[in-house]
Write a protein that holds these residues in place. Sequence first.
Motif: not given
Length: 417
Positions: A47-74
């Motif tokens: 869980d710790l690794k998953a949360a950290s990877l999601l944090k990094d993904a949100i940081k990389r996002s041009s909008t500054g957020f992720l949608t449910e549709k974006t992460v549905a297959d992750w």
Amino acid sequence: MNHLRNNKNLLLHFHSFYQQQCRSIVKVRLKWVKNRSLDHIIDKETDLKAASLLKDAIKRSSTGFLTEKTVADWQKLLGLTVPVLRFLRRYPSLFHEFPHPRWNSLPCFRLTETAQFLDSQEQEIHLNHENDTIERVCKVLMMLKTRTLPLLALQPLKWDLGLPDSFEKTLIPKYPGFFQLVKASNGVSCLRLVNWCDEFAVSALQKSNEKKGCENEYVEFKRGQKALIFPMRFPRGYGAQKKVRAWMEEFHKLPYISPYVDCKNIDPNSDLMEKRIVGVLHEFLSLTLHKKTKRNYLRSLREELNLSHKFTRIFTRYPGIFYLSLKCKTTTVTLREGYQSGKLVDPHPLARHRDKFYHVMQTGLLYRAKGNLRSEDVSMLDNVAKDEVGDGDSEEEVETSDEFCEDEVSETDEMSE
């Protein structure tokens, strides 16, 4: 240079003798023993690794957020056993949910102030310990046959090796004296070692023997008169068995071959090669921050590390050195000596920070209604994370119809990575 020369001399000294004695050691089959303490750590850090990877993904996002549709297959990519949407909602202290600006029914997630504060601390640790990171990457490349590794094979190891996000863009270009980004013949982007560093060509086992103060023994080893001994932490009851003790005594008499020495002249079917493989896996796990990694990550490096096709059987054949876990629908291998009483023996500053990150996650679970924690509250967790006590090294024997179920554990289980 002296370490490298000594390793080569040791290899030449013993090679001719042991090449004639393939499989001279009597092998002992052991039952797999479940270690609840290490399984708990693997469960927690999934869980710790998953949360950290999601944090990094949100940081990389041009909008500054992720949608449910974006992460549905992750889900499989993150190694989760629950849907990503449910996981994000589980930790409101890190991820703030809000409706999409255009589609109100579409949930979106951005980082909370708490998560941003933790990330700023993480980036500071990366910067302050950059030399350690560079050394770890160099050592991994130095163990490889071609000194070159596809970035696609290195990316999954980013968490284990403590690499910063987008390391190929932010870290690697800063050190042209060590690394070079190249294209393979098939067009794949690879990381290549530019210069060999003799200072780095010393394994963790060699360093630990030097630090122990056993000067006479280490001098004998360097002269080719003594083999280094792997630390052993057998599951309860194994260490007292005469057949196991005899087996390990014979194993330790074999010369230790550094993972940074060319092994092309060693008989692939010899006991010497098996001990060399144990040494390579021991060194690789020693380079990881949490002294563990997924088996499939190692399998992708098998040819480059000069490992046999069935190298994963080493993990179950040497339970005093390695622990193989099947938690979280994947197969994880852990270096036993890296843990004591459910805690890392020598945690890296980044590993300590990840403990604090996990405490914030758990606090969010307890106080979901509050959502954000103040930065001063997060700072107070420093001492709490350091004082965390594990649940011991309790182990329990898992009854099996076979003596070890070795084939089942080592060759099947192509689970989600």
